[in-house]
Design a protein around this motif. Structure first.
Motif, PDB file in Angstrom:
ATOM      1  N   LEU A   1      -3.046 -13.593  -0.703  1.00 48.05           N
ATOM      2  CA  LEU A   1      -2.336 -13.397   0.563  1.00 48.05           C
ATOM      3  C   LEU A   1      -1.162 -14.363   0.696  1.00 48.05           C
ATOM      4  O   LEU A   1      -0.067 -13.975   1.115  1.00 48.05           O
ATOM      5  N   LEU A   2      -1.380 -15.622   0.360  1.00 46.01           N
ATOM      6  CA  LEU A   2      -0.329 -16.631   0.465  1.00 46.01           C
ATOM      7  C   LEU A   2       0.831 -16.324  -0.471  1.00 46.01           C
ATOM      8  O   LEU A   2       2.008 -16.439  -0.105  1.00 46.01           O
ATOM      9  N   SER A   3       0.525 -15.941  -1.680  1.00 47.78           N
ATOM     10  CA  SER A   3       1.552 -15.715  -2.686  1.00 47.78           C
ATOM     11  C   SER A   3       2.453 -14.531  -2.342  1.00 47.78           C
ATOM     12  O   SER A   3       3.665 -14.565  -2.581  1.00 47.78           O
ATOM     13  N   ASN A   4       1.871 -13.496  -1.761  1.00 47.27           N
ATOM     14  CA  ASN A   4       2.622 -12.274  -1.485  1.00 47.27           C
ATOM     15  C   ASN A   4       3.276 -12.250  -0.107  1.00 47.27           C
ATOM     16  O   ASN A   4       4.036 -11.328   0.202  1.00 47.27           O
ATOM     17  N   ALA A   5       2.987 -13.234   0.729  1.00 46.28           N
ATOM     18  CA  ALA A   5       3.513 -13.229   2.095  1.00 46.28           C
ATOM     19  C   ALA A   5       5.005 -13.542   2.123  1.00 46.28           C
ATOM     20  O   ALA A   5       5.505 -14.352   1.334  1.00 46.28           O
ATOM     21  N   TYR A   6       5.699 -12.912   3.053  1.00 46.88           N
ATOM     22  CA  TYR A   6       7.119 -13.191   3.264  1.00 46.88           C
ATOM     23  C   TYR A   6       7.285 -14.561   3.923  1.00 46.88           C
ATOM     24  O   TYR A   6       8.201 -15.308   3.617  1.00 46.88           O
ATOM     25  N   ALA A   7       6.348 -14.894   4.815  1.00 46.21           N
ATOM     26  CA  ALA A   7       6.330 -16.212   5.455  1.00 46.21           C
ATOM     27  C   ALA A   7       4.966 -16.428   6.097  1.00 46.21           C
ATOM     28  O   ALA A   7       4.263 -15.472   6.447  1.00 46.21           O
ATOM     29  N   LEU A   8       4.606 -17.687   6.251  1.00 44.50           N
ATOM     30  CA  LEU A   8       3.402 -18.063   6.977  1.00 44.50           C
ATOM     31  C   LEU A   8       3.799 -18.464   8.397  1.00 44.50           C
ATOM     32  O   LEU A   8       4.727 -19.260   8.583  1.00 44.50           O
TER      33      LEU A   8
ATOM     34  N   GLU B   1      12.108 -18.450  19.283  1.00 46.62           N
ATOM     35  CA  GLU B   1      12.742 -19.169  18.176  1.00 46.62           C
ATOM     36  C   GLU B   1      12.104 -18.794  16.840  1.00 46.62           C
ATOM     37  O   GLU B   1      12.790 -18.714  15.813  1.00 46.62           O
ATOM     38  N   ALA B   2      10.793 -18.567  16.852  1.00 48.30           N
ATOM     39  CA  ALA B   2      10.113 -18.159  15.622  1.00 48.30           C
ATOM     40  C   ALA B   2      10.601 -16.788  15.169  1.00 48.30           C
ATOM     41  O   ALA B   2      10.817 -16.546  13.967  1.00 48.30           O
ATOM     42  N   ALA B   3      10.800 -15.878  16.134  1.00 45.96           N
ATOM     43  CA  ALA B   3      11.299 -14.544  15.793  1.00 45.96           C
ATOM     44  C   ALA B   3      12.707 -14.633  15.201  1.00 45.96           C
ATOM     45  O   ALA B   3      13.042 -13.927  14.232  1.00 45.96           O
ATOM     46  N   GLU B   4      13.535 -15.516  15.754  1.00 45.65           N
ATOM     47  CA  GLU B   4      14.872 -15.723  15.189  1.00 45.65           C
ATOM     48  C   GLU B   4      14.795 -16.309  13.782  1.00 45.65           C
ATOM     49  O   GLU B   4      15.582 -15.950  12.898  1.00 45.65           O
ATOM     50  N   ALA B   5      13.829 -17.204  13.565  1.00 43.47           N
ATOM     51  CA  ALA B   5      13.672 -17.824  12.245  1.00 43.47           C
ATOM     52  C   ALA B   5      13.278 -16.801  11.195  1.00 43.47           C
ATOM     53  O   ALA B   5      13.681 -16.913  10.024  1.00 43.47           O
ATOM     54  N   VAL B   6      12.507 -15.800  11.584  1.00 43.75           N
ATOM     55  CA  VAL B   6      12.119 -14.750  10.634  1.00 43.75           C
ATOM     56  C   VAL B   6      13.372 -14.088  10.052  1.00 43.75           C
ATOM     57  O   VAL B   6      13.425 -13.765   8.850  1.00 43.75           O
ATOM     58  N   GLN B   7      14.375 -13.913  10.887  1.00 39.40           N
ATOM     59  CA  GLN B   7      15.599 -13.259  10.432  1.00 39.40           C
ATOM     60  C   GLN B   7      16.393 -14.139   9.463  1.00 39.40           C
ATOM     61  O   GLN B   7      17.280 -13.645   8.751  1.00 39.40           O
ATOM     62  N   LYS B   8      16.104 -15.432   9.433  1.00 40.41           N
ATOM     63  CA  LYS B   8      16.850 -16.369   8.569  1.00 40.41           C
ATOM     64  C   LYS B   8      16.093 -16.738   7.302  1.00 40.41           C
ATOM     65  O   LYS B   8      16.542 -17.603   6.537  1.00 40.41           O
ATOM     66  N   LEU B   9      14.950 -16.096   7.068  1.00 36.01           N
ATOM     67  CA  LEU B   9      14.119 -16.472   5.920  1.00 36.01           C
ATOM     68  C   LEU B   9      14.807 -16.227   4.583  1.00 36.01           C
ATOM     69  O   LEU B   9      14.474 -16.869   3.576  1.00 36.01           O
ATOM     70  N   GLY B  10      15.773 -15.348   4.562  1.00 35.53           N
ATOM     71  CA  GLY B  10      16.481 -15.077   3.312  1.00 35.53           C
ATOM     72  C   GLY B  10      17.241 -16.279   2.777  1.00 35.53           C
ATOM     73  O   GLY B  10      17.582 -16.335   1.590  1.00 35.53           O
ATOM     74  N   SER B  11      17.498 -17.260   3.639  1.00 32.20           N
ATOM     75  CA  SER B  11      18.228 -18.459   3.206  1.00 32.20           C
ATOM     76  C   SER B  11      17.325 -19.493   2.546  1.00 32.20           C
ATOM     77  O   SER B  11      17.818 -20.504   2.015  1.00 32.20           O
ATOM     78  N   ILE B  12      16.023 -19.266   2.585  1.00 31.11           N
ATOM     79  CA  ILE B  12      15.067 -20.228   2.029  1.00 31.11           C
ATOM     80  C   ILE B  12      14.783 -19.903   0.566  1.00 31.11           C
ATOM     81  O   ILE B  12      14.466 -18.766   0.215  1.00 31.11           O
ATOM     82  N   SER B  13      14.901 -20.907  -0.289  1.00 28.73           N
ATOM     83  CA  SER B  13      14.570 -20.755  -1.708  1.00 28.73           C
ATOM     84  C   SER B  13      13.071 -20.956  -1.899  1.00 28.73           C
ATOM     85  O   SER B  13      12.542 -22.037  -1.623  1.00 28.73           O
ATOM     86  N   ARG B  14      12.401 -19.920  -2.365  1.00 29.62           N
ATOM     87  CA  ARG B  14      10.966 -20.032  -2.598  1.00 29.62           C
ATOM     88  C   ARG B  14      10.680 -21.038  -3.717  1.00 29.62           C
ATOM     89  O   ARG B  14       9.657 -21.729  -3.702  1.00 29.62           O
ATOM     90  N   LYS B  15      11.599 -21.148  -4.657  1.00 30.79           N
ATOM     91  CA  LYS B  15      11.439 -22.127  -5.741  1.00 30.79           C
ATOM     92  C   LYS B  15      11.451 -23.545  -5.194  1.00 30.79           C
ATOM     93  O   LYS B  15      10.674 -24.406  -5.610  1.00 30.79           O
ATOM     94  N   LYS B  16      12.328 -23.810  -4.220  1.00 31.53           N
ATOM     95  CA  LYS B  16      12.379 -25.150  -3.619  1.00 31.53           C
ATOM     96  C   LYS B  16      11.101 -25.460  -2.833  1.00 31.53           C
ATOM     97  O   LYS B  16      10.687 -26.612  -2.757  1.00 31.53           O
ATOM     98  N   CYS B  17      10.511 -24.432  -2.244  1.00 30.39           N
ATOM     99  CA  CYS B  17       9.234 -24.638  -1.548  1.00 30.39           C
ATOM    100  C   CYS B  17       8.192 -25.166  -2.521  1.00 30.39           C
ATOM    101  O   CYS B  17       7.465 -26.130  -2.228  1.00 30.39           O
ATOM    102  N   ARG B  18       8.118 -24.539  -3.672  1.00 26.30           N
ATOM    103  CA  ARG B  18       7.155 -24.961  -4.700  1.00 26.30           C
ATOM    104  C   ARG B  18       7.473 -26.376  -5.199  1.00 26.30           C
ATOM    105  O   ARG B  18       6.579 -27.214  -5.325  1.00 26.30           O
ATOM    106  N   GLU B  19       8.746 -26.634  -5.493  1.00 29.19           N
ATOM    107  CA  GLU B  19       9.138 -27.940  -6.017  1.00 29.19           C
ATOM    108  C   GLU B  19       8.852 -29.060  -5.020  1.00 29.19           C
ATOM    109  O   GLU B  19       8.467 -30.166  -5.412  1.00 29.19           O
TER     110      GLU B  19
END
Length: 446
Positions: A232-239, A289-307
């Motif tokens: 579930l965590l791996s496939n989620a668009y965001a938590l 604000e959380a709903a607005e943040a969902v729209q900005k998730l494309g700017s987040i690097s998933r690789k940087k999250c892991r690093e």
């Protein structure tokens, strides 16, 4: 290592405290450290497992919780002399045993359920050692030896750069955790929300969650096992982490980022210490604000999250930090010299005088002796003793003192059931430990 017994160590499903205890225990064993884990009998460990509780009491409601908590805690303290350090992860109850033993006790404060439990922590402040799990969750009334943030087994989480389109709520279902708010975010953004976790408050679930479950947009997956959780965590668009309280840490947040999944969280408690706003997720103050943040998730690097997790939240880093804590404690509690009757610790040694504390075990006694070069002044801190001074016997209690001039024959015996602790100030032209003429000794040292 004293683990809670609400769940097994490691837990089969839920059990954040038990999960950290397991990771730390196994990490210490890998470093060659001798660890005994006190946990439920169905726990699994490479350490020595000691158990009196056959299974977690949360999984067997017929068990009387207080009975097994009492048995469980008493086991480690009855064996205290076998250990260099007792590491308590079982909240405040074990503190009430801590001054009955000489082994130093360190408590990781995973959470403070209510300020009503603070009197126990305050009583044993500076008599034991406290570790916080985030800087934000430190209590101003307490002193801490360190902050050690949790680590996770990063390699066990699947990194995924191409997630599915659903949002995820993963925690216990309780008002504190904000599952209702997560549903509102999903509704506002039109995204699917998958909910996973055990129901911690049935009334809350029935009123605030169940009416919105439709198995299409809002889906409840149940109390999931570790493997399904990782999927579930791996496939989620965001938590979504829409908490309504000052959370001490948040293991699920770190696990999400290890999977590459960014986190949108309410900016409370330790969240700023875990999430780098705009880089590994977003810190928000409301549902809007959380709903607005969902729209900005494309700017987040998933690789940087892991690093970010690899750099800051590994098990190795956590184990390193705790080893430093243990070393500091052992240095602070260092016993200068051990004797058959107990031990002593030198506080100050200057030309002409020496100050030290002596601890005499129950039924222990120093030899009947005298000194040719020094006088002594004893001040009793705790326990109950019987002082022999030139043939007379004097019963001493905390606050009492005795003066022993040069060449006075003397002895002290612990006649109580607890350790006898007293401060000794020695003064003279020679104050070496060999200035002792033993006249009688129960340990055969005359």
């Amino acid at each position: 290592m004293l683990s809670p017994i609400a769940w097994s160590t490691p837990p089969k499903k839920y059990g954040p405290w038990e999960s950290i205890v397991s990771l730390l225990t196994e990490g210490l064993v890998k470093r060659g450290i001798d660890v005994t884990l006190f946990a439920t009998a169905d726990s699994h460990t490479a350490a020595k497992l000691h158990a009196v509780c056959p299974r977690p009491y949360e999984e067997d409601k017929d068990m009387i919780r207080k009975v097994y908590e009492g048995l469980h805690i008493s086991e480690v303290f009855e064996r205290a002399k076998e250990f260099d350090i007792i590491h308590n992860h079982f909240d405040y109850l074990p503190l009430t045993y801590s001054t009955l033993v000489d082994t130093p006790v360190v408590t990781t404060i995973h959470g403070i359920s209510s300020r009503k439990i603070l009197p126990v922590y305050k009583k044993y402040n500076n008599r034991t050692f406290y570790v916080s799990i985030s800087d934000a969750y430190r209590c101003n009334d307490l002193d801490y030896i360190a902050t050690v943030r949790h680590g996770i087994d990063i390699e066990s989480f699947y990194f995924n750069e191409k997630p599915q389109d659903y949002l995820l709520f993963l925690s216990r279902l309780h008002k504190d955790k904000g599952v209702r708010e997560a549903i509102e975010v999903a509704k506002k953004t039109g995204r699917r929300l998958r909910i996973a976790g055990f129901i911690a408050d049935q009334a809350y679930f029935e009123k605030e969650v169940q009416p919105y479950l439709d198995n299409e947009q809002i889906i409840y997956e149940g109390h999931v096992d570790p493997e399904f959780k990782k999927e579930l965590l791996s496939n989620a668009y965001a938590l979504l982490h829409m908490i309504n309280y000052e959370e001490a840490f948040g293991i699920g947040i770190v696990e999400a980022m290890a999977s590459g999944t960014p986190v949108i969280a309410i900016n409370r408690g330790a969240m700023p210490e875990l999430i780098r706003d705009g880089e590994t997720g977003f810190l928000v103050n409301s549902v809007d604000e959380a709903a607005e943040a969902v729209q900005k998730l494309g700017s987040i690097s998933r690789k940087k999250c892991r690093e970010n997790v690899e750099k800051r939240f590994s098990v190795d880093r956590m184990v390193d930090d705790y080893i430093k804590v243990y070393e500091t404690i052992l240095e602070k509690c260092k016993r200068e010299e051990e004797r058959p009757w107990g031990f002593y610790e030198v506080f100050m040694h200057k030309p002409g005088y020496k100050v030290k504390s002596l601890t005499v075990f129950p039924q222990g006694e120093i030899s009947l002796q005298r000194h040719s070069h020094r006088s002594e002044h004893w001040y009793v801190i705790s326990g109950e003793g019987l002082v022999t001074k030139n043939g007379s016997e004097i019963r001493v209690l905390p606050g009492d003192s005795v003066d022993l001039p040069v060449n006075k024959v003397h002895r002290i015996k612990n006649i109580g059931s607890q350790n006898l602790v007293f401060i000794e100030i020695a003064q003279g032209d020679y104050i070496g430990e060999d200035d002792i003429e033993r006249l009688e000794d129960k340990y055969g040292r005359v």
